[in-house]
Design an enzyme around this catalytic site. Sequence first.
Site, mmCIF file in Angstrom:
data_model
loop_
_atom_site.group_PDB
_atom_site.id
_atom_site.type_symbol
_atom_site.label_atom_id
_atom_site.label_comp_id
_atom_site.label_asym_id
_atom_site.label_seq_id
_atom_site.Cartn_x
_atom_site.Cartn_y
_atom_site.Cartn_z
ATOM 1 N N LYS A 13 0.691 -1.235 0.008
ATOM 2 C CA LYS A 13 0.024 -0.002 0.041
ATOM 3 C C LYS A 13 1.029 1.184 -0.120
ATOM 4 O O LYS A 13 0.889 2.121 -1.089
ATOM 5 C CB LYS A 13 -1.046 0.225 1.271
ATOM 6 C CG LYS A 13 -1.793 -1.031 1.296
ATOM 7 C CD LYS A 13 -2.917 -1.020 2.267
ATOM 8 C CE LYS A 13 -2.125 -1.322 3.779
ATOM 9 N NZ LYS A 13 -1.501 -2.194 4.083
ATOM 10 N N ARG A 88 -9.585 0.738 8.847
ATOM 11 C CA ARG A 88 -8.983 -0.467 9.421
ATOM 12 C C ARG A 88 -10.188 -1.245 10.210
ATOM 13 O O ARG A 88 -9.926 -2.578 10.484
ATOM 14 C CB ARG A 88 -7.912 -0.257 10.098
ATOM 15 C CG ARG A 88 -6.523 -0.762 9.481
ATOM 16 C CD ARG A 88 -5.279 -0.454 10.220
ATOM 17 N NE ARG A 88 -4.160 -1.109 10.116
ATOM 18 C CZ ARG A 88 -3.194 -0.526 9.543
ATOM 19 N NH1 ARG A 88 -3.234 0.630 9.209
ATOM 20 N NH2 ARG A 88 -1.873 -1.314 9.380
ATOM 21 N N ARG A 127 11.628 -5.158 5.120
ATOM 22 C CA ARG A 127 11.272 -3.714 4.733
ATOM 23 C C ARG A 127 12.142 -2.829 5.449
ATOM 24 O O ARG A 127 12.527 -3.026 6.363
ATOM 25 C CB ARG A 127 9.674 -3.511 5.026
ATOM 26 C CG ARG A 127 9.329 -1.928 5.201
ATOM 27 C CD ARG A 127 7.996 -1.795 4.977
ATOM 28 N NE ARG A 127 7.092 -2.109 6.170
ATOM 29 C CZ ARG A 127 5.908 -2.153 6.452
ATOM 30 N NH1 ARG A 127 5.062 -1.714 5.339
ATOM 31 N NH2 ARG A 127 5.313 -2.418 7.590
ATOM 32 N N ARG A 160 11.478 -1.101 11.046
ATOM 33 C CA ARG A 160 10.548 -0.548 11.924
ATOM 34 C C ARG A 160 10.341 -1.792 12.974
ATOM 35 O O ARG A 160 10.603 -2.889 12.967
ATOM 36 C CB ARG A 160 8.882 -0.894 11.352
ATOM 37 C CG ARG A 160 8.597 0.835 10.640
ATOM 38 C CD ARG A 160 7.400 0.669 9.707
ATOM 39 N NE ARG A 160 6.193 -0.147 10.199
ATOM 40 C CZ ARG A 160 4.974 0.174 9.745
ATOM 41 N NH1 ARG A 160 4.873 0.519 8.620
ATOM 42 N NH2 ARG A 160 4.120 -0.574 10.153
ATOM 43 N N ARG A 171 -0.189 -8.892 13.498
ATOM 44 C CA ARG A 171 -0.683 -7.943 12.898
ATOM 45 C C ARG A 171 -1.668 -8.498 11.933
ATOM 46 O O ARG A 171 -2.625 -7.987 11.639
ATOM 47 C CB ARG A 171 0.285 -7.038 12.140
ATOM 48 C CG ARG A 171 0.893 -6.231 13.266
ATOM 49 C CD ARG A 171 2.295 -5.597 12.609
ATOM 50 N NE ARG A 171 1.839 -4.683 11.585
ATOM 51 C CZ ARG A 171 2.906 -4.253 10.816
ATOM 52 N NH1 ARG A 171 4.455 -4.757 11.205
ATOM 53 N NH2 ARG A 171 2.933 -3.313 10.020
#
Length: 215
Positions: A13, A88, A127, A160, A171
């Site tokens: 996203k 969400r 990431r 992160r 998650r």
Amino acid sequence: MKIILLGPPGAGKGTQAKSISVKYCIPHISTGDIFRKNISEKTPLGVKAKNYIDAGLLVPDELTIDLVKDRLSKEDCKNGYLLDGFPRTVKQAEALDEFLNGRQESIDTALLIEVPRELILERMTGRRVCLACGASYHIKFNPPKNEGKCDSCGGELIQRKDDNKETVLDRLTVYDKQTQPLVKYYKSKNKLSIVDGALAIDKVFENVCSILGEQ
Ligand code: ADP
Ligand code: AMP
């Protein structure tokens, strides 16, 4: 143009949002980025949000909804925006609809980026994100030109805290329970479009543009 990007963590996203925002000249509004900025600045909102985010849980709806309403009321949102990571929950989606109805507005498309589960863990743990502008890289699939530095702003790239395997799995569970129902929500309103997020980044963007180009 008012667009919502839907999809599990790691779907791409944020990656697509950066390009969409430039091409269609609309602000990219990422609730995750807004929370992380507040955390780094130790604002009251950041202090409230931090523990939820570190644990891979959602920040409570009340806090999130107020934050987004406030952001969407800003001048730069007059001609549209791209929402990344919001809504969400069904409660957030209903609050957004209510807010927009009150202004005789509505979203154009909720664009779902679909990715098979087996791709997500590698994407998330590899990431790296820019501390300054939020741009997203991947050590294997989308490496920066200079290691540790953002291509677009030169900012420092970090991993992160919530991108470790254990938190990613939590998650994903949260996504399945709380966010996945939004697919049905937007489908029932004839607002849902779907792109295959398993393709290469450029190819996904091409497909996104052919959907948004028709708006
Ligand atoms: P999201 O915002 O949905 O959580 P990101 O855009 O940050 O996801 O992407 C998650 C990770 O996967 C990043 O490291 C990004 O560089 C990488 N990525 C994004 N899209 C693709 C793709 N189509 N193919 C391979 N890797 C991708
Ligand atoms: P993201 O950057 O979209 O991956 O979001 C990172 C984290 O911020 C999430 O795991 C949540 O803890 C929090 N967050 C972001 N957006 C929302 C939202 N719309 N509702 C609740 N929590 C959110």
